[in-house]
Design a protein around this motif. Structure first.
Motif, PDB file in Angstrom:
ATOM      1  N   LYS A   1     -42.490  23.068  82.499  1.00 45.03           N
ATOM      2  CA  LYS A   1     -41.090  23.364  82.184  1.00 45.03           C
ATOM      3  C   LYS A   1     -40.607  22.458  81.058  1.00 45.03           C
ATOM      4  O   LYS A   1     -39.977  22.903  80.095  1.00 45.03           O
ATOM      5  N   LYS A   2     -40.906  21.173  81.232  1.00 44.63           N
ATOM      6  CA  LYS A   2     -40.500  20.187  80.237  1.00 44.63           C
ATOM      7  C   LYS A   2     -41.097  20.521  78.877  1.00 44.63           C
ATOM      8  O   LYS A   2     -40.406  20.493  77.855  1.00 44.63           O
ATOM      9  N   ASP A   3     -42.405  20.834  78.919  1.00 49.81           N
ATOM     10  CA  ASP A   3     -43.105  21.184  77.676  1.00 49.81           C
ATOM     11  C   ASP A   3     -42.465  22.402  77.022  1.00 49.81           C
ATOM     12  O   ASP A   3     -42.271  22.446  75.801  1.00 49.81           O
ATOM     13  N   LYS A   4     -42.127  23.377  77.853  1.00 48.38           N
ATOM     14  CA  LYS A   4     -41.508  24.601  77.357  1.00 48.38           C
ATOM     15  C   LYS A   4     -40.182  24.277  76.675  1.00 48.38           C
ATOM     16  O   LYS A   4     -39.877  24.754  75.574  1.00 48.38           O
ATOM     17  N   GLU A   5     -39.414  23.471  77.406  1.00 46.43           N
ATOM     18  CA  GLU A   5     -38.107  23.072  76.867  1.00 46.43           C
ATOM     19  C   GLU A   5     -38.273  22.335  75.545  1.00 46.43           C
ATOM     20  O   GLU A   5     -37.546  22.578  74.575  1.00 46.43           O
ATOM     21  N   LYS A   6     -39.240  21.437  75.537  1.00 44.68           N
ATOM     22  CA  LYS A   6     -39.512  20.661  74.335  1.00 44.68           C
ATOM     23  C   LYS A   6     -39.885  21.582  73.188  1.00 44.68           C
ATOM     24  O   LYS A   6     -39.390  21.435  72.057  1.00 44.68           O
ATOM     25  N   LYS A   7     -40.745  22.543  73.494  1.00 49.62           N
ATOM     26  CA  LYS A   7     -41.179  23.512  72.498  1.00 49.62           C
ATOM     27  C   LYS A   7     -40.003  24.292  71.957  1.00 49.62           C
ATOM     28  O   LYS A   7     -39.854  24.503  70.747  1.00 49.62           O
ATOM     29  N   GLU A   8     -39.164  24.730  72.901  1.00 49.62           N
ATOM     30  CA  GLU A   8     -37.960  25.492  72.534  1.00 49.62           C
ATOM     31  C   GLU A   8     -37.095  24.683  71.587  1.00 49.62           C
ATOM     32  O   GLU A   8     -36.625  25.175  70.557  1.00 49.62           O
ATOM     33  N   LYS A   9     -36.878  23.461  72.009  1.00 51.91           N
ATOM     34  CA  LYS A   9     -36.056  22.559  71.206  1.00 51.91           C
ATOM     35  C   LYS A   9     -36.652  22.405  69.816  1.00 51.91           C
ATOM     36  O   LYS A   9     -35.954  22.495  68.799  1.00 51.91           O
ATOM     37  N   GLU A  10     -37.957  22.186  69.801  1.00 52.45           N
ATOM     38  CA  GLU A  10     -38.691  22.018  68.555  1.00 52.45           C
ATOM     39  C   GLU A  10     -38.554  23.258  67.690  1.00 52.45           C
ATOM     40  O   GLU A  10     -38.322  23.165  66.486  1.00 52.45           O
ATOM     41  N   LYS A  11     -38.687  24.409  68.323  1.00 59.87           N
ATOM     42  CA  LYS A  11     -38.590  25.684  67.639  1.00 59.87           C
ATOM     43  C   LYS A  11     -37.217  25.820  66.988  1.00 59.87           C
ATOM     44  O   LYS A  11     -37.082  26.210  65.830  1.00 59.87           O
ATOM     45  N   LYS A  12     -36.217  25.521  67.801  1.00 57.60           N
ATOM     46  CA  LYS A  12     -34.838  25.614  67.318  1.00 57.60           C
ATOM     47  C   LYS A  12     -34.655  24.705  66.115  1.00 57.60           C
ATOM     48  O   LYS A  12     -34.048  25.077  65.099  1.00 57.60           O
TER      49      LYS A  12
END
Length: 148
Positions: A117-128
């Motif tokens: 979940k954390k990784d996903k969130e991090k990825k999302e954030k990174e993507k944004k």
């Protein structure tokens, strides 16, 4: 006459002797019989005594065997009991271990999910972030293009 008397006396004496002889013979045979009877009785008694002894010995042996059998049975029972107890204990330990492993597994899974979940969130954030950066870059490019 005298001669006849003498003869008579002799005959009587003879008869008497014969009678005494016969009596002695019968007495002897009776005595022998009694002796034999005594011997027979004694032998019988001895035989009975011997038989009694054997019987006692047999009974004692039987009793001993019975006792031994009982002992063996009890030993077997105890062994079986011990085996069952050990098996139960092993099973309990196994169950406990399995439970522990299950809990451990669950914990690991939870951790993994959290991490994911954390990784996903991090990825999302990174993507944004990268999207924003790209947008800004484009805008800047456009601005510079307009200026020139």
């Amino acid at each position: 006459m005298k001669m006849k008397d003498k003869e008579k006396k002799r005959k009587i004496k003879k008869r008497k002797r014969k009678k005494i002889k016969k009596q002695n013979k019968t007495r002897k045979s009776k005595r022998k019989e009694r002796e034999e009877e005594k011997i027979k009785k004694r032998k019988k008694k001895e035989r009975e005594k011997e038989n009694e002894k054997k019987k006692k010995k047999r009974n004692r042996k039987r009793k001993e065997e019975k006792k031994e059998k009982k002992k063996r049975k009890r030993k077997k029972k105890d062994k079986e009991k011990e085996r069952k107890r050990k098996r139960k204990r092993k099973r309990k330990i196994k169950i406990k271990k399995n439970k522990k492993n299950e809990i451990e597994k669950e914990k690991k899974e939870k951790k993994k999910r959290k991490r994911k979940k954390k990784d996903k969130e991090k990825k999302e954030k990174e993507k944004k972030k990268t999207k924003k950066k790209k947008k800004r870059k484009r805008k800047e490019k456009k601005k510079t293009k307009k200026k020139t």
